[in-house]
Enzyme design. Structure first.
Site, PDB file in Angstrom:
ATOM      1  N   TYR A  75      37.373  46.556  35.360  1.00 43.95           N
ATOM      2  CA  TYR A  75      37.783  45.206  34.988  1.00 43.95           C
ATOM      3  C   TYR A  75      39.080  44.820  35.686  1.00 43.95           C
ATOM      4  CZ  TYR A  75      41.336  47.048  31.817  1.00 43.95           C
ATOM      5  OH  TYR A  75      42.427  47.696  31.301  1.00 43.95           O
ATOM      6  N   CYS A  76      39.281  43.517  35.781  1.00 40.25           N
ATOM      7  CA  CYS A  76      40.516  42.945  36.310  1.00 40.25           C
ATOM      8  C   CYS A  76      40.903  41.820  35.354  1.00 40.25           C
ATOM      9  CB  CYS A  76      40.317  42.440  37.741  1.00 40.25           C
ATOM     10  SG  CYS A  76      39.049  41.174  37.899  1.00 40.25           S
ATOM     11  N   ALA A  77      41.657  40.859  35.800  1.00 45.43           N
ATOM     12  CA  ALA A  77      42.073  39.775  34.913  1.00 45.43           C
ATOM     13  C   ALA A  77      40.912  38.818  34.610  1.00 45.43           C
ATOM     14  CB  ALA A  77      43.241  39.008  35.509  1.00 45.43           C
TER      15      ALA A  77
ATOM     16  N   LEU B  27      39.702  41.000  31.659  1.00 46.63           N
ATOM     17  CA  LEU B  27      40.540  41.204  30.488  1.00 46.63           C
ATOM     18  C   LEU B  27      40.687  39.922  29.685  1.00 46.63           C
ATOM     19  CD1 LEU B  27      42.228  43.304  28.940  1.00 46.63           C
ATOM     20  CD2 LEU B  27      44.197  42.540  30.257  1.00 46.63           C
TER      21      LEU B  27
END
Length: 141
Positions: free
Chosen positions: A99-101, A128
């Site tokens: 995952y990332c932002a 996120l």
């Protein structure tokens, strides 16, 4: 219906912008499915975490990682992903949640992990932000 046609006639730029945005959203989803494999929704990611104990990779910057991340997540910035794979490369059959932002960098990282030989790599759809939007916990430890 007549009011709709009047509105359309008076604001063609708005409708052109709406069409472009809709087209880009569809293109983004198609591209994600063709290149990034299956992206997990937040409930699917929770199920994966609870049932299969995946490797959880946060591909954001270290500064963003320190502000908050998923429990048991390891920070492996997408720009230095290959440098951080050493401990994980032992068992490439174990599922990986990335995952990332927002989710776009996670798709890129997932592609790179698949090329490295990882069998099951799942980007988190919405990143996120989607996790936090579902009121799920994060940690700073």
């Amino acid at each position: 219906m007549e009011q709709f046609l009047d509105f359309f006639g008076n604001h063609p730029g708005l409708f052109a912008a709406l069409g472009v945005v809709a087209l880009l959203l569809v293109a983004n989803e198609v591209h994600g499915h063709l290149t990034g494999g299956k992206r997990l929704s937040v409930p699917e990611a929770v199920r994966l975490i609870n049932d299969r104990d995946p490797i959880i990779l946060d591909v954001r910057t270290p500064a963003d990682f320190r502000k908050g991340h998923l429990l048991r997540a390891r920070n492996a910035p997408v720009t230095k992903l290959d440098e951080h794979l050493g401990p994980f490369a032992k068992d490439k059959s174990k599922p990986v949640l990335v995952y990332c932002a927002l989710g776009s960098n996670a798709v890129t990282a997932a592609e790179r992990l698949r090329k490295q030989g990882f069998a099951e790599v799942y980007p988190l759809r919405g990143g996120l932000n989607a996790w936090l939007g579902a009121n799920l916990p994060v940690t700073t430890k």
